[in-house]
Scaffold this active site. Structure first.
Site, PDB file in Angstrom:
ATOM      1  N   HIS A  68      74.069   5.074  39.922  1.00 34.73           N
ATOM      2  CA  HIS A  68      73.867   5.599  41.277  1.00 34.73           C
ATOM      3  C   HIS A  68      73.508   4.487  42.273  1.00 34.73           C
ATOM      4  O   HIS A  68      72.991   3.444  41.901  1.00 34.73           O
ATOM      5  CB  HIS A  68      72.850   6.751  41.299  1.00 34.73           C
ATOM      6  CG  HIS A  68      71.418   6.371  41.138  1.00 34.73           C
ATOM      7  ND1 HIS A  68      70.439   7.276  40.805  1.00 34.73           N
ATOM      8  CD2 HIS A  68      70.771   5.181  41.256  1.00 34.73           C
ATOM      9  CE1 HIS A  68      69.273   6.666  40.743  1.00 34.73           C
ATOM     10  NE2 HIS A  68      69.440   5.395  41.015  1.00 34.73           N
TER      11      HIS A  68
ATOM     12  N   ASN B  15      72.410   4.843  35.644  1.00 34.93           N
ATOM     13  CA  ASN B  15      73.545   5.769  35.579  1.00 34.93           C
ATOM     14  C   ASN B  15      74.593   5.443  36.645  1.00 34.93           C
ATOM     15  O   ASN B  15      75.512   6.220  36.875  1.00 34.93           O
ATOM     16  CB  ASN B  15      73.069   7.219  35.728  1.00 34.93           C
ATOM     17  CG  ASN B  15      72.481   7.510  37.109  1.00 34.93           C
ATOM     18  OD1 ASN B  15      72.298   6.603  37.924  1.00 34.93           O
ATOM     19  ND2 ASN B  15      72.188   8.774  37.376  1.00 34.93           N
TER      20      ASN B  15
ATOM     21  N   GLU C 264      74.205  10.417  42.961  1.00 37.23           N
ATOM     22  CA  GLU C 264      74.296  10.493  41.504  1.00 37.23           C
ATOM     23  C   GLU C 264      75.764  10.588  41.078  1.00 37.23           C
ATOM     24  O   GLU C 264      76.631  10.891  41.906  1.00 37.23           O
ATOM     25  CB  GLU C 264      73.523  11.722  41.008  1.00 37.23           C
ATOM     26  CG  GLU C 264      72.048  11.757  41.416  1.00 37.23           C
ATOM     27  CD  GLU C 264      71.183  10.723  40.671  1.00 37.23           C
ATOM     28  OE1 GLU C 264      71.718   9.750  40.118  1.00 37.23           O
ATOM     29  OE2 GLU C 264      69.944  10.908  40.652  1.00 37.23           O
TER      30      GLU C 264
ATOM     31  N   ASP D  40      66.758   6.440  51.129  1.00 38.24           N
ATOM     32  CA  ASP D  40      66.529   7.788  50.595  1.00 38.24           C
ATOM     33  C   ASP D  40      65.046   8.125  50.529  1.00 38.24           C
ATOM     34  O   ASP D  40      64.191   7.262  50.718  1.00 38.24           O
ATOM     35  CB  ASP D  40      67.173   7.915  49.201  1.00 38.24           C
ATOM     36  CG  ASP D  40      66.880   6.714  48.295  1.00 38.24           C
ATOM     37  OD1 ASP D  40      65.943   5.951  48.586  1.00 38.24           O
ATOM     38  OD2 ASP D  40      67.594   6.535  47.299  1.00 38.24           O
TER      39      ASP D  40
HETATM   40  P1  PGA Z   1      65.282   0.284  39.965  1.00 36.02           P
HETATM   41  O1  PGA Z   1      66.162   1.432  40.601  1.00 36.02           O
HETATM   42  O2  PGA Z   1      65.386  -0.878  40.898  1.00 36.02           O
HETATM   43  O3  PGA Z   1      63.905   0.850  39.910  1.00 36.02           O
HETATM   44  O4  PGA Z   1      65.859  -0.017  38.634  1.00 36.02           O
HETATM   45  C1  PGA Z   1      67.443   1.150  41.038  1.00 36.02           C
HETATM   46  C2  PGA Z   1      68.034   2.411  41.623  1.00 36.02           C
HETATM   47  O5  PGA Z   1      67.745   3.496  41.091  1.00 36.02           O
HETATM   48  O6  PGA Z   1      68.776   2.326  42.600  1.00 36.02           O
END
Ligand code: PGA
Length: 263
Positions: free
Chosen positions: A138, A136, A143, A67
């Site tokens: 995702h 959350n 999302e 992404d």
């Molecule tokens: P993080 O993000 O590794 O910074 O916790 C994980 C994600 O949002 O996929």
């Protein structure tokens, strides 16, 4: 699903590097799907170490990132282009032409997303996709509420993501959208390696691995994948209910010769 609960975040990175390394040894032109964020940083550091000290070569490896924020270019300090260059690409022998990321500054993001899907297909698909999990639930920027069959597209970021990724910066307009591989795109990878470390991920990990398959937790879609390996530290695994079973599987694994594959 192959669940590994290891003693530390460092052990998680080493295990993930083992999986990547074995693939690259077997298939030097492997196509890796990569993620940004805090979680895979220790994996990338370990891959850099192996590139320098163990001669793990990325010379023929091709990468596809999950992404990118919409509205920012590859040189923007908050871009995932920049993050990948800094944390991996500039430090190993990969050919920059073989590193693919979505262009957040495309004048036609819808076409950009379509072209990325087509590129992944044309190159023969992703062999191994690395994934983190958001608090959350995702994966990529899919999302909660995302279609479990979604393809690469523009998504609005959730408030929790904006907070977690600390996008507010006095000098920049905060990105509130992104282009992301879809959940269907991710599930098309031949293998998934999902990494999570730290207590903040415990709830999302439990929902993803043992909760219902549901759009409220996009990471639950990994339950549909026939070759998903989940590597956790004890803090991220703390809310799992089947821990006893995962330990039993670990004991059983040790009895098998290495070549027997997953059990
Ligand atoms: P993080 O993000 O590794 O910074 O916790 C994980 C994600 O949002 O996929």
């Amino acid at each position: 699903m192959d669940v590994w609960i290891l003693e530390s975040a460092h052990a998680v990175a080493v295990k993930a590097a083992d999986i990547c390394g074995e693939l690259i040894q077997r298939k030097p032109d492997a196509r890796l799907g990569l993620a940004t964020g805090a979680t895979p940083q220790a994996l990338y550091a370990e891959l850099i170490r192996r590139n320098r000290q163990d001669h793990l070569s990325f010379a023929h490896v091709e990468t596809f990132n999950l992404d990118e924020y919409l509205g920012i270019g590859p040189d923007h300090p908050q871009s995932f282009h920049r993050a990948m260059r800094d944390s991996l690409f500039a430090e190993v022998d990969i050919d920059p032409a073989n590193t693919h990321l979505l262009r957040g500054d495309s004048s036609d993001p819808v076409a950009e997303a379509r072209a990325y899907e087509a590129l992944i297909k044309r190159r023969g698909g992703i062999d191994l996709q690395i994934l983190g999990i958001g608090r959350n639930g995702h994966i990529g920027f899919n999302e909660p509420g995302s279609s479990l069959g979604s393809r690469t597209r523009v998504k609005t970021l959730a408030r929790a993501t904006l907070r977690d990724n600390q996008l507010g910066h006095p000098d920049f307009e905060e990105p509130i959208m992104a282009i992301t591989m879809g959940i269907g795109t991710i599930l098309d990878a031949r293998a998934l390696v999902v990494l999570a470390t730290g207590a903040a991920k415990a709830e999302a990990v439990a929902a993803a691995l043992e909760g219902p398959l549901a759009a409220i937790c996009p990471a639950s879609a990994i339950q549909l994948h026939p070759d998903a390996t989940v590597v956790l530290d004890p803090e991220a695994a703390a809310d799992l209910r089947l821990t006893d079973y995962y330990e039993l599987v670990d004991q059983a694994r040790r009895r098998l010769p290495r070549t027997s594959g997953r059990i």
